[in-house]
Design a protein around this motif. Structure first.
Motif, PDB file in Angstrom:
ATOM      1  N   LEU A 125       1.215  -1.073   0.410  1.00  0.00           N
ATOM      2  CA  LEU A 125      -0.073  -0.133  -0.124  1.00  0.00           C
ATOM      3  C   LEU A 125       1.018   1.517   0.035  1.00  0.00           C
ATOM      4  N   GLU A 126       1.908   1.307   0.821  1.00  0.00           N
ATOM      5  CA  GLU A 126       2.648   2.988   0.977  1.00  0.00           C
ATOM      6  C   GLU A 126       3.354   2.628  -0.428  1.00  0.00           C
ATOM      7  N   ALA A 127       3.631   1.745  -0.985  1.00  0.00           N
ATOM      8  CA  ALA A 127       4.645   1.848  -1.880  1.00  0.00           C
ATOM      9  C   ALA A 127       4.161   2.263  -3.315  1.00  0.00           C
ATOM     10  N   ARG A 128       2.486   1.780  -2.909  1.00  0.00           N
ATOM     11  CA  ARG A 128       1.952   2.720  -4.397  1.00  0.00           C
ATOM     12  C   ARG A 128       1.750   4.020  -3.783  1.00  0.00           C
ATOM     13  N   GLU A 129       1.605   4.185  -2.651  1.00  0.00           N
ATOM     14  CA  GLU A 129       1.184   6.276  -2.681  1.00  0.00           C
ATOM     15  C   GLU A 129       2.761   6.693  -2.706  1.00  0.00           C
ATOM     16  N   THR A 130       3.597   5.836  -2.799  1.00  0.00           N
ATOM     17  CA  THR A 130       4.352   7.331  -3.155  1.00  0.00           C
ATOM     18  C   THR A 130       4.887   7.645  -4.595  1.00  0.00           C
ATOM     19  N   ILE A 131       4.464   6.587  -5.019  1.00  0.00           N
ATOM     20  CA  ILE A 131       4.763   6.536  -6.594  1.00  0.00           C
ATOM     21  C   ILE A 131       3.142   8.003  -6.674  1.00  0.00           C
ATOM     22  N   LEU A 132       2.094   7.429  -6.265  1.00  0.00           N
ATOM     23  CA  LEU A 132       1.129   8.171  -6.862  1.00  0.00           C
ATOM     24  C   LEU A 132       1.346   9.624  -6.109  1.00  0.00           C
ATOM     25  N   GLN A 133       2.099  10.055  -4.920  1.00  0.00           N
ATOM     26  CA  GLN A 133       2.462  11.224  -4.562  1.00  0.00           C
ATOM     27  C   GLN A 133       4.293  11.494  -4.821  1.00  0.00           C
ATOM     28  N   GLY A 192       1.396   0.912  -8.388  1.00  0.00           N
ATOM     29  CA  GLY A 192       1.751   2.654  -8.734  1.00  0.00           C
ATOM     30  C   GLY A 192       1.434   2.952 -10.012  1.00  0.00           C
ATOM     31  N   ILE A 193       2.712   2.664 -10.768  1.00  0.00           N
ATOM     32  CA  ILE A 193       2.625   3.399 -11.325  1.00  0.00           C
ATOM     33  C   ILE A 193       1.440   3.424 -12.656  1.00  0.00           C
ATOM     34  N   ARG A 194       0.983   1.665 -12.820  1.00  0.00           N
ATOM     35  CA  ARG A 194       0.168   1.620 -13.527  1.00  0.00           C
ATOM     36  C   ARG A 194      -1.679   2.303 -13.453  1.00  0.00           C
ATOM     37  N   GLN A 195      -1.295   2.555 -11.703  1.00  0.00           N
ATOM     38  CA  GLN A 195      -2.352   3.468 -10.996  1.00  0.00           C
ATOM     39  C   GLN A 195      -2.173   5.084 -11.664  1.00  0.00           C
ATOM     40  N   MET A 196      -1.075   5.520 -12.465  1.00  0.00           N
ATOM     41  CA  MET A 196      -0.120   6.468 -12.359  1.00  0.00           C
ATOM     42  C   MET A 196      -0.843   6.399 -13.893  1.00  0.00           C
ATOM     43  N   GLY A 197      -0.678   5.647 -14.054  1.00  0.00           N
ATOM     44  CA  GLY A 197      -0.973   5.656 -16.080  1.00  0.00           C
ATOM     45  C   GLY A 197      -2.045   5.773 -16.202  1.00  0.00           C
ATOM     46  N   GLU A 198      -3.103   4.919 -15.206  1.00  0.00           N
ATOM     47  CA  GLU A 198      -5.110   5.225 -15.611  1.00  0.00           C
ATOM     48  C   GLU A 198      -4.785   6.775 -15.223  1.00  0.00           C
ATOM     49  N   LEU A 199      -4.487   6.554 -14.781  1.00  0.00           N
ATOM     50  CA  LEU A 199      -5.564   8.721 -14.152  1.00  0.00           C
ATOM     51  C   LEU A 199      -4.677   9.718 -15.021  1.00  0.00           C
ATOM     52  N   PHE A 200      -3.390   9.226 -15.818  1.00  0.00           N
ATOM     53  CA  PHE A 200      -2.580   9.790 -16.729  1.00  0.00           C
ATOM     54  C   PHE A 200      -3.919   9.779 -18.127  1.00  0.00           C
ATOM     55  N   GLY A 201      -3.713   8.514 -18.225  1.00  0.00           N
ATOM     56  CA  GLY A 201      -4.661   8.428 -19.317  1.00  0.00           C
ATOM     57  C   GLY A 201      -5.937   9.007 -19.512  1.00  0.00           C
ATOM     58  N   ARG A 202      -6.742   9.205 -18.602  1.00  0.00           N
ATOM     59  CA  ARG A 202      -7.942  10.049 -18.021  1.00  0.00           C
ATOM     60  C   ARG A 202      -7.422  11.399 -17.884  1.00  0.00           C
TER      61      ARG A 202
END
Ligand code: B1M
Length: 216
Positions: free
Chosen positions: A8-16, A47-57
């Motif tokens: 969870l924290e790893a994903r957060e560090t990427i998103l933040q 996390g980086i894939r989530q970032m990619g989705e946010l970028f895509g949207r």
């Protein structure tokens, strides 16, 4: 810290885009004895894939995507160093691997490279944005068993097909096995272009490479 909390924290560090925290977390995960591959794949990569989705949207923009990939790279560098590399001269086979021309995405390929090395496969990593001509030249030079290509953009995926065409045109197709990967690649794509293997992630890339080398 539990493995779930690490993820969870790893994903957060990427998103933040928090590099300091990501690096500290990677070090802590290693100190606590967690598997670096698992921390990369279920934590930072997620996390980086989530970032990619946010970028895509259109919810985040290119500078944030660039920053988050820098964070990802810094964390992966630390975890990568802990992935035990095969210390051998008795290689099971040789692979030339590259991200195709026009494509700078190399984080996933880097993970594939690390895991292949752990299995005693000799890897020539040509980097990113590499032309098919250079890839084939290198494969001939080092007498590779496998040519592996990574493509992350739908526009650069076609280079994987062009590589197959190029090999056929030059009478070299039977000399090498080919493996394709990258987010837009699929088994169907591999079948369509006549590649010998497709791998969805780094672990599968190892399994498929060993199969291609008849080493399973
Ligand atoms: Co880019 N990007 N990006 N990007 N980027 C994607 C791919 C995108 C899907 C994001 C989105 O819009 N949702 C989108 C592509 C859309 C499309 O083509 N349909 C996109 C875009 C549009 C772009 C730019 C065009 C943005 C712009 O400039 N406007 C630009 C392109 C630049 C170029 O290449 N010419 C661009 C740039 C960048 C950054 C530089 C900011 C950065 C890359 C940094 C770097 O790699 N050094 C970046 C990033 C980080 C991404 C996303 C968010 C994440 C990619 C990643 O590292 N994933 C990505 C979104 C996504 O993929 N969902 C996106 C984590 C990694 C562990 O997974 O790479 O899939 P992955 O690798 C896996 C497997 O695929 C497999 O194993 C790996 C490990 O498990 N695998 C193989 C990979 N290669 C393999 C080879 C094998 C076998 C398995 O055998 C040989």
């Amino acid at each position: 810290m539990s493995i779930e909390d690490i993820f969870l924290e790893a994903r957060e560090t990427i998103l933040q885009c928090d590099q300091e925290r990501a690096v500290r977390l990677a070090e802590r995960a290693l100190a606590e004895g967690y598997d670096p591959v698992e921390v990369i794949s279920s934590g930072f990569s997620y996390g980086i894939r989530q970032m990619g989705e946010l970028f895509g949207r259109g919810e985040v923009f290119l500078p944030q995507l660039i920053m988050s990939s820098e964070v990802m790279k810094a964390a992966v560098q630390i975890l990568d160093a802990a992935i035990i590399q095969g210390e051998t001269t008795q290689y099971k086979g040789t692979i030339v691997i590259a991200t195709v021309e026009g494509d700078v995405h190399d984080i996933g390929k880097g993970i594939v490279v690390s895991l292949l090395k752990t299995q005693g496969i000799q890897v020539y990593d040509m980097g990113r944005d590499v032309s098919n001509v250079k890839i084939i030249e290198k494969a001939l030079e080092v007498k590779a068993d496998i040519i592996g290509t990574s493509a992350l953009l739908t526009t650069t995926l076609m280079s994987q097909k062009k590589l197959e065409d190029e090999l056929r045109k030059n009478g070299l197709r039977d000399q090498f096995k080919t493996m394709v990967g990258g987010a837009p690649a699929t088994q169907r794509w591999a079948d369509r272009i006549g590649a010998d293997a497709y791998a969805e992630d780094a672990a599968e890339a190892v399994t498929k490479a060993l199969l291609l080398l008849n080493r399973t």
